[in-house]
Write an enzyme that holds these catalytic residues in place. Structure first.
Site, PDB file in Angstrom:
ATOM      1  N   TYR A 155       0.840  -1.206   0.000  1.00 18.20           N
ATOM      2  CA  TYR A 155       0.000   0.000   0.000  1.00 18.20           C
ATOM      3  C   TYR A 155       0.876   1.257   0.000  1.00 18.20           C
ATOM      4  O   TYR A 155       0.661   2.195  -0.766  1.00 18.20           O
ATOM      5  CB  TYR A 155      -0.906  -0.043   1.237  1.00 18.20           C
ATOM      6  CG  TYR A 155      -1.932   1.059   1.311  1.00 18.20           C
ATOM      7  CD1 TYR A 155      -3.188   0.903   0.730  1.00 18.20           C
ATOM      8  CD2 TYR A 155      -1.665   2.264   1.975  1.00 18.20           C
ATOM      9  CE1 TYR A 155      -4.150   1.913   0.809  1.00 18.20           C
ATOM     10  CE2 TYR A 155      -2.603   3.272   2.049  1.00 18.20           C
ATOM     11  CZ  TYR A 155      -3.854   3.096   1.477  1.00 18.20           C
ATOM     12  OH  TYR A 155      -4.797   4.105   1.549  1.00 18.20           O
TER      13      TYR A 155
ATOM     14  N   LYS B  32       1.084   4.068  -2.929  1.00 17.95           N
ATOM     15  CA  LYS B  32       0.688   5.461  -2.679  1.00 17.95           C
ATOM     16  C   LYS B  32       1.863   6.424  -2.880  1.00 17.95           C
ATOM     17  O   LYS B  32       1.665   7.564  -3.311  1.00 17.95           O
ATOM     18  CB  LYS B  32       0.095   5.603  -1.274  1.00 17.95           C
ATOM     19  CG  LYS B  32      -1.232   4.849  -1.067  1.00 17.95           C
ATOM     20  CD  LYS B  32      -2.334   5.339  -1.996  1.00 17.95           C
ATOM     21  CE  LYS B  32      -3.686   4.694  -1.680  1.00 17.95           C
ATOM     22  NZ  LYS B  32      -4.749   5.102  -2.630  1.00 17.95           N
TER      23      LYS B  32
HETATM   24  N1  LIG Z   1      -9.867   5.468   4.707  1.00 17.91           N
HETATM   25  C1  LIG Z   1      -8.646   5.939   4.902  1.00 17.91           C
HETATM   26  O1  LIG Z   1      -8.173   6.075   6.045  1.00 17.91           O
HETATM   27  C2  LIG Z   1      -7.814   6.371   3.740  1.00 17.91           C
HETATM   28  C3  LIG Z   1      -6.663   7.139   3.992  1.00 17.91           C
HETATM   29  C4  LIG Z   1      -5.863   7.547   2.936  1.00 17.91           C
HETATM   30  C5  LIG Z   1      -6.205   7.190   1.651  1.00 17.91           C
HETATM   31  N2  LIG Z   1      -7.324   6.440   1.424  1.00 17.91           N
HETATM   32  C6  LIG Z   1      -7.613   6.070   0.052  1.00 17.91           C
HETATM   33  O2  LIG Z   1      -8.876   6.582  -0.307  1.00 17.91           O
HETATM   34  C7  LIG Z   1      -9.459   5.729  -1.292  1.00 17.91           C
HETATM   35  C8  LIG Z   1     -10.844   5.326  -0.851  1.00 17.91           C
HETATM   36  O3  LIG Z   1     -10.752   4.631   0.365  1.00 17.91           O
HETATM   37  P1  LIG Z   1     -11.990   4.404   1.343  1.00 17.91           P
HETATM   38  O4  LIG Z   1     -11.446   4.443   2.714  1.00 17.91           O
HETATM   39  O5  LIG Z   1     -13.118   5.266   0.961  1.00 17.91           O
HETATM   40  O6  LIG Z   1     -12.294   2.856   1.002  1.00 17.91           O
HETATM   41  P2  LIG Z   1     -13.669   2.053   0.845  1.00 17.91           P
HETATM   42  O7  LIG Z   1     -13.273   0.623   0.964  1.00 17.91           O
HETATM   43  O8  LIG Z   1     -14.718   2.602   1.742  1.00 17.91           O
HETATM   44  O9  LIG Z   1     -14.096   2.390  -0.664  1.00 17.91           O
HETATM   45  C9  LIG Z   1     -13.321   1.975  -1.745  1.00 17.91           C
HETATM   46  C10 LIG Z   1     -14.245   1.772  -2.934  1.00 17.91           C
HETATM   47  O10 LIG Z   1     -13.417   1.375  -4.035  1.00 17.91           O
HETATM   48  C11 LIG Z   1     -14.045   0.287  -4.688  1.00 17.91           C
HETATM   49  N3  LIG Z   1     -13.029  -0.521  -5.360  1.00 17.91           N
HETATM   50  C12 LIG Z   1     -12.120  -1.348  -4.805  1.00 17.91           C
HETATM   51  N4  LIG Z   1     -11.394  -1.941  -5.753  1.00 17.91           N
HETATM   52  C13 LIG Z   1     -11.842  -1.462  -6.940  1.00 17.91           C
HETATM   53  C14 LIG Z   1     -11.481  -1.687  -8.278  1.00 17.91           C
HETATM   54  N5  LIG Z   1     -10.528  -2.573  -8.610  1.00 17.91           N
HETATM   55  N6  LIG Z   1     -12.143  -1.014  -9.254  1.00 17.91           N
HETATM   56  C15 LIG Z   1     -13.127  -0.142  -8.944  1.00 17.91           C
HETATM   57  N7  LIG Z   1     -13.521   0.098  -7.691  1.00 17.91           N
HETATM   58  C16 LIG Z   1     -12.879  -0.541  -6.697  1.00 17.91           C
HETATM   59  C17 LIG Z   1     -14.750  -0.490  -3.578  1.00 17.91           C
HETATM   60  O11 LIG Z   1     -15.789  -1.328  -4.097  1.00 17.91           O
HETATM   61  C18 LIG Z   1     -15.269   0.647  -2.717  1.00 17.91           C
HETATM   62  O12 LIG Z   1     -16.552   1.069  -3.123  1.00 17.91           O
HETATM   63  C19 LIG Z   1      -8.496   4.565  -1.486  1.00 17.91           C
HETATM   64  O13 LIG Z   1      -7.656   4.816  -2.585  1.00 17.91           O
HETATM   65  C20 LIG Z   1      -7.695   4.577  -0.206  1.00 17.91           C
HETATM   66  O14 LIG Z   1      -6.437   4.008  -0.367  1.00 17.91           O
HETATM   67  C21 LIG Z   1      -8.134   6.018   2.432  1.00 17.91           C
END
Ligand SMILES: NC(=O)c1ccc[n+]([C@@H]2O[C@H](COP(=O)([O-])OP(=O)(O)OC[C@H]3O[C@@H](n4cnc5c(N)ncnc54)[C@H](O)[C@@H]3O)[C@@H](O)[C@H]2O)c1
Length: 253
Positions: free
Chosen positions: A156, A160
């Site tokens: 991850y 990133k």
């Molecule tokens: N939640 C956190 O703390 C956090 C922090 C930093 C960055 N992020 C990043 O933010 C983004 C969203 O994260 P989140 O926390 O909302 O996650 P989440 O799991 O709530 O949502 C992610 C969404 O992406 C979809 N998804 C997964 N794989 C996929 C694919 N191959 N093709 C299309 N859709 C796909 C899932 O079905 C889901 O609806 C991610 O890139 C994550 O790395 C999250």
């Protein structure tokens, strides 16, 4: 609000968490939204929420790691709304928590495929449209883990970090073509992704992770969406190649 009236936005991973908040925020600003996700129920729910608020949106079932699916997202944008102004390449997965040496190759590849290659594939198709159009803004969803390490999250963290490098490189390449490309780097945001990683509200891990932020709490998906919308807006017209921390001070320590 109608800042983005007549504009069209694509959000990947828009069926949950941060992506859903971004899709709703684009619609609130008046944009028509292409809601892309690998999960049907979540994607359709986001479209329903946008329509309930009198916005316009369509769902495209797509896996960002597959070129043919990514092509279908952008084709849908052009076929349905005739243009593409904003793209938030947000889809991502966490991957298992394991030390680097123990990481299984298939898990490594899956995380890189979705979080890095997936974002690049989206950019490839988005840029083609934006170049022809002569304008566009892309925001890639990186993380605080695009700036610092985190034990047991090597795939991850690598993805990133790579996404920030990709953002900066593409920003340089398209800077004179009226296409801005930035990244947003959230701290820990309470979404289903964190729940899946065992950080449910009320657990010790939730408290421990919250306390890593100088503000002593996690962020919300809406706080991240606000940054995405701002970067897409004309208020950020001289900003490209930037990685904007939305992290309650996490990386300032
Ligand atoms: N939640 C956190 O703390 C956090 C922090 C930093 C960055 N992020 C990043 O933010 C983004 C969203 O994260 P989140 O926390 O909302 O996650 P989440 O799991 O709530 O949502 C992610 C969404 O992406 C979809 N998804 C997964 N794989 C996929 C694919 N191959 N093709 C299309 N859709 C796909 C899932 O079905 C889901 O609806 C991610 O890139 C994550 O790395 C999250």
């Amino acid at each position: 609000m109608n800042t983005f009236r007549d504009k069209v936005a694509v959000v990947t991973g828009a069926g949950s968490g941060i992506g859903q908040a971004c899709a709703l925020a684009f619609a609130k600003e008046g944009a028509k939204v292409i809601v892309a996700d690998i999960a049907v129920a979540g994607g359709e729910e986001t479209v329903r929420m946008i329509k309930d608020a009198k916005g316009e949106a369509v769902f495209v079932l797509s896996d960002v790691a597959k070129s043919v699916d990514v092509n279908s997202i952008m084709t849908m944008a052009l076929k349905t709304y005739g243009r593409l102004d904003y793209a938030c390449n947000n889809a991502g997965i966490g991957g298992p928590a394991m030390t680097t040496g123990d990481y299984r190759e298939e898990d490594w590849r899956a995380v890189i495929d979705v979080n890095l290659t997936g974002a690049w594939l989206c950019m490839k198709y988005e840029l083609e449209i934006m170049q022809k159009q002569g304008s566009g803004v892309i925001v890639n969803m990186s993380s605080i883990l695009g700036k610092v390490g985190f034990a047991t999250a090597s795939a991850y963290v690598a993805a990133k970090h790579g996404l920030i490098g990709l953002t900066q490189t593409a920003a340089l390449e398209y800077a004179t073509q009226n296409i801005r490309i930035n990244a947003v780097c959230p701290g820990f945001i309470y979404t289903p992704l964190l729940e899946k990683a065992g950080m449910k509200i009320g657990t010790d891990l939730y408290t421990q992770i919250s306390n890593l932020h100088p503000m002593k709490h996690m962020g919300t998906s809406e706080e991240v969406a606000n940054a995405v919308i701002w970067l897409c807006s004309d208020a950020a017209s001289f900003i490209t190649g930037h990685a904007l921390m939305v992290d309650g001070g996490y990386t300032a320590q």
